[in-house]
Design a protein around this motif. Structure first.
Motif, short mmCIF file in Angstrom:
data_model
loop_
_atom_site.label_atom_id
_atom_site.label_comp_id
_atom_site.label_asym_id
_atom_site.label_seq_id
_atom_site.Cartn_x
_atom_site.Cartn_y
_atom_site.Cartn_z
N ILE A 158 0.86 -1.18 0.00
CA ILE A 158 0.00 0.00 0.00
C ILE A 158 0.90 1.23 0.00
CG2 ILE A 158 -1.73 1.33 1.29
CD1 ILE A 158 -2.37 -1.39 2.74
N GLY A 159 0.57 2.21 -0.84
CA GLY A 159 1.31 3.46 -0.83
C GLY A 159 0.38 4.61 -1.18
N GLU A 160 0.62 5.76 -0.58
CA GLU A 160 -0.26 6.89 -0.84
C GLU A 160 0.51 8.20 -0.91
OE1 GLU A 160 -4.34 7.03 0.86
OE2 GLU A 160 -3.57 5.54 2.26
N SER A 161 0.02 9.08 -1.73
CA SER A 161 0.36 10.49 -1.63
C SER A 161 -0.86 11.11 -0.96
CB SER A 161 0.60 11.08 -3.03
OG SER A 161 0.76 12.46 -2.95
N ARG A 162 -0.74 11.41 0.32
CA ARG A 162 -1.90 11.76 1.14
C ARG A 162 -2.62 13.00 0.62
NH1 ARG A 162 -3.59 8.03 5.10
NH2 ARG A 162 -1.78 6.92 5.89
N PRO A 163 -3.92 13.06 0.82
CA PRO A 163 -4.68 14.22 0.31
C PRO A 163 -4.24 15.53 0.95
CG PRO A 163 -6.15 12.44 0.99
CD PRO A 163 -4.78 12.07 1.47
N VAL A 164 -4.04 16.50 0.12
CA VAL A 164 -3.76 17.87 0.57
C VAL A 164 -4.61 18.81 -0.29
CG1 VAL A 164 -1.41 17.42 1.39
CG2 VAL A 164 -1.79 18.05 -1.00
N ALA A 182 -9.87 12.90 -2.55
CA ALA A 182 -9.95 13.32 -3.95
C ALA A 182 -10.85 12.33 -4.67
CB ALA A 182 -8.56 13.32 -4.60
N PRO A 183 -11.70 12.81 -5.56
CA PRO A 183 -12.50 11.88 -6.33
C PRO A 183 -11.59 10.91 -7.08
CG PRO A 183 -12.51 14.07 -7.33
CD PRO A 183 -11.86 14.20 -6.00
N VAL A 184 -12.08 9.78 -7.42
CA VAL A 184 -11.35 8.72 -8.11
C VAL A 184 -10.44 7.96 -7.14
CG1 VAL A 184 -9.91 8.06 -10.09
CG2 VAL A 184 -11.31 10.11 -10.22
N VAL A 185 -9.75 8.71 -6.28
CA VAL A 185 -8.83 8.09 -5.31
C VAL A 185 -9.59 7.57 -4.10
CG1 VAL A 185 -6.78 8.51 -3.89
CG2 VAL A 185 -7.04 9.69 -6.06
N ALA A 186 -10.73 8.17 -3.81
CA ALA A 186 -11.42 7.93 -2.54
C ALA A 186 -11.60 6.44 -2.23
CB ALA A 186 -12.78 8.64 -2.55
N GLY A 187 -12.16 5.70 -3.16
CA GLY A 187 -12.45 4.30 -2.89
C GLY A 187 -11.19 3.47 -2.68
N LEU A 188 -10.16 3.74 -3.47
CA LEU A 188 -8.92 2.98 -3.30
C LEU A 188 -8.25 3.35 -1.97
CD1 LEU A 188 -7.23 0.83 -4.72
CD2 LEU A 188 -5.83 2.66 -5.68
N SER A 189 -8.40 4.60 -1.56
CA SER A 189 -7.84 5.00 -0.26
C SER A 189 -8.61 4.33 0.87
CB SER A 189 -7.86 6.52 -0.10
OG SER A 189 -9.16 7.00 0.19
N ARG A 190 -9.91 4.11 0.68
CA ARG A 190 -10.69 3.37 1.69
C ARG A 190 -10.23 1.91 1.72
NH1 ARG A 190 -10.92 5.99 4.93
NH2 ARG A 190 -9.42 7.11 3.68
N PHE A 191 -9.94 1.37 0.57
CA PHE A 191 -9.41 0.00 0.47
C PHE A 191 -8.09 -0.08 1.24
CE2 PHE A 191 -7.02 -3.32 -1.80
CZ PHE A 191 -7.95 -4.33 -1.91
N ALA A 192 -7.23 0.91 1.05
CA ALA A 192 -5.94 0.94 1.75
C ALA A 192 -6.15 1.05 3.25
CB ALA A 192 -5.10 2.11 1.23
N ALA A 193 -7.11 1.90 3.65
CA ALA A 193 -7.37 2.07 5.08
C ALA A 193 -7.90 0.78 5.69
CB ALA A 193 -8.36 3.21 5.29
#
Lengths: 351, 150
Positions: A15-21, A305-316
């Motif tokens: 899992i890797g992220e560029s966190r929302p800013v 961010a839209p588009v990223v939201a669901g994958l970021s929930r998956f990561a969480a």
């Protein structure tokens, strides 16, 4: 409806992220590279270990036709089979899972990105609505959400305060990157932006990227259930008070996981809810009770961010399982006007 | 069959692109008539325009190498369809030549206009040279076009 178990196990290995800013000064490829490198490091893999890539991005947001061409190198897709999903990152993850489950590939990288600071996001969503009978009205996704919330609030005088409480709770749990009103009273005093929705009731949007490595080889988190669904695009063809698409997606995910949707022992839930009324619709569609921990880190209200939201929930959700906070977790993604598209993933611990 | 429904819509939208650091340096170089490529530490390929990552090795690129403003014409075409020039807002007259130029010192090609639009006078393998504008702005069209060398 029929849905069988995944034919091969699928695991979340990295899992890797560029966190929302609110506004990332970097270019999209630079944001995406940070997420991909973090996912590779987390998976302890090299780019030669990756068989295929599934990306999620939206041309309108990037101001670029075929928005994946700007990130071909950084998502490690050169000379590899890449699939681009122009909806949501979680949908991309589920397509990657299908590729692994089918036996086509053993390791697939999933990447989603969006940078709403580039342009007027809500203005852009106008282009995603029917050109003949909606666009001339100037309606956008925010207006659609307002319409949906208004239908839910009809005859429910306590709705506005209840939603403000939900938003306040999620904002408190967030990391504070986005400076936004956070108390119930502040939210109730924040400007109305699409009645009955107020500014404080909207998950703050910014710039983000997320990457996930899915593999056939064993890891600490296993993906056991997948389901997605697309409802009618036209708002007038749906009962906006319900997320029927989510109900179907959830039922499919449960069937794939071999579980009874009414008795799902889920400990952690990470829904993609941009507004509090969506959280209520989410609970209704999935029958997730109060026992499960929901958005412990604030969900999308921590910034998204839209588009990223669901994958970021998956990561969480995967992080929660990996950390031992949950034996079974659910991740959710939604896209399109008023949640037209819905995706669900069920994760659980161990091999 | 019914006639198409014509709905007149006018929407203005602009995007604020952040240039990758490599592209920003490339553009700054153009303002000084300097062209640089990025070389991969793995395979040695020299990328022009510079890319943030080598697609072959997936290694971030940071090794800048100088590139000449002369090179070899790797491909050419002559376009006969006028286009709206997004930089000027005016129609670009046709026909015009367009080519892929591999500048000396680079391993990839640059897409650009050609001064020559007569197909009889264009050939792959020709030597070409950048024709710079008098006023440089740090953009790809600081090079007006490439001209074929005698």
């Amino acid at each position: 409806m029929s849905a069988g178990a995944l034919r091969r196990p699928v695991y979340v290995s990295g899992i890797g992220e560029s966190r929302p800013v609110p506004r990332d000064p970097r270019a999209i490829p630079e944001m995406v590279l940070e997420a991909v490198q973090a996912a590779y490091a987390d998976a302890r893999c090299a780019h030669t270990d990756i068989d295929a890539v599934v990306t999620a991005s939206v041309d309108l947001l990037d101001g670029l036709t075929a928005s994946n061409i700007a990130v071909t190198e950084v998502v490690d897709a050169v000379m590899k089979p890449e699939t681009r999903i122009s909806s949501e990152g979680l949908a991309a993850a589920l397509h990657a899972a299908a590729q692994i489950a089918s036996g086509a590939y053993d390791a697939v990288l999933v990447v989603a990105h969006a940078k709403t600071s580039m342009a007027d996001y809500q203005g852009l969503t106008r282009w995603a609505l029917d050109p003949i009978h909606v666009q001339p009205l100037g309606a956008d996704f925010l207006a659609c959400a307002g319409l949906q919330a208004a239908m839910l609030a009809d005859g429910d005088p306590g709705a506005e305060r209840r939603w403000a409480k939900v938003a306040a709770e999620r904002r408190r749990a967030g990391n504070g990157t986005f400076l936004i009103p956070s108390s119930v009273e502040e939210i109730l005093l924040s400007p109305v932006i699409a009645a009955p929705l107020r500014e404080g009731m909207c998950a703050p949007l910014g710039d983000a990227a997320c990457a996930v490595v899915l593999t056939a080889g064993s890891a600490a988190v296993r993906l056991t259930g997948v389901g997605w669904d697309l409802d009618s695009h036209a708002l007038g063809e749906r009962d906006l008070r319900r997320w029927d698409g989510l109900r179907r997606a959830f039922a499919r995910a449960c069937a794939v996981a071999g579980m009874d949707p009414r008795g799902m022992p889920i400990d952690l839930v990470e829904p993609s809810c941009f507004y509090p009324h969506e959280e209520e619709m989410f609970r209704a569609a999935t029958a997730i009770g109060e026992r499960a921990e929901l958005s412990p880190d604030g969900g999308l209200f921590a910034g998204t961010a839209p588009v990223v939201a669901g994958l970021s929930r998956f990561a969480a959700a995967a992080r929660g399982v990996r950390a031992g906070r949950a034996k079974r977790a659910l991740a959710h993604g939604a896209w399109g006007p008023a949640g037209q598209g819905q995706a669900v993933a069920i994760l659980q611990a161990g091999a | 069959m019914s006639a198409p429904v014509h709905v007149a819509l006018e929407m203005d939208q602009s995007w604020r692109y952040a240039a990758p650091a490599a592209m920003a340096r490339f553009c700054a170089g153009l303002k000084e008539r300097r062209i640089e490529a990025l070389r991969c530490g793995g395979c040695g390929r020299r990328y022009l325009p510079p890319r943030p990552v080598c697609g072959n090795c997936h290694l971030p690129l940071a090794d800048w190498v100088p590139v000449a403003d002369e090179g070899r014409l790797e491909a050419w075409t002559v376009v006969h369809v006028p286009i709206l020039d997004p930089r000027t807002g005016r129609m670009r007259e046709a026909p015009y030549g367009m080519g892929l130029v591999r500048l000396d010192g680079a391993d990839t090609t640059l897409n650009h206009f050609l001064a020559q639009s007569d197909p009889a006078r264009l050939a792959i393998g020709q030597r070409v040279r950048a024709v710079w504008r008098e006023q440089l702005a740090g953009a790809i069209d600081d090079i007006r076009h490439f001209e074929v060398l005698a």
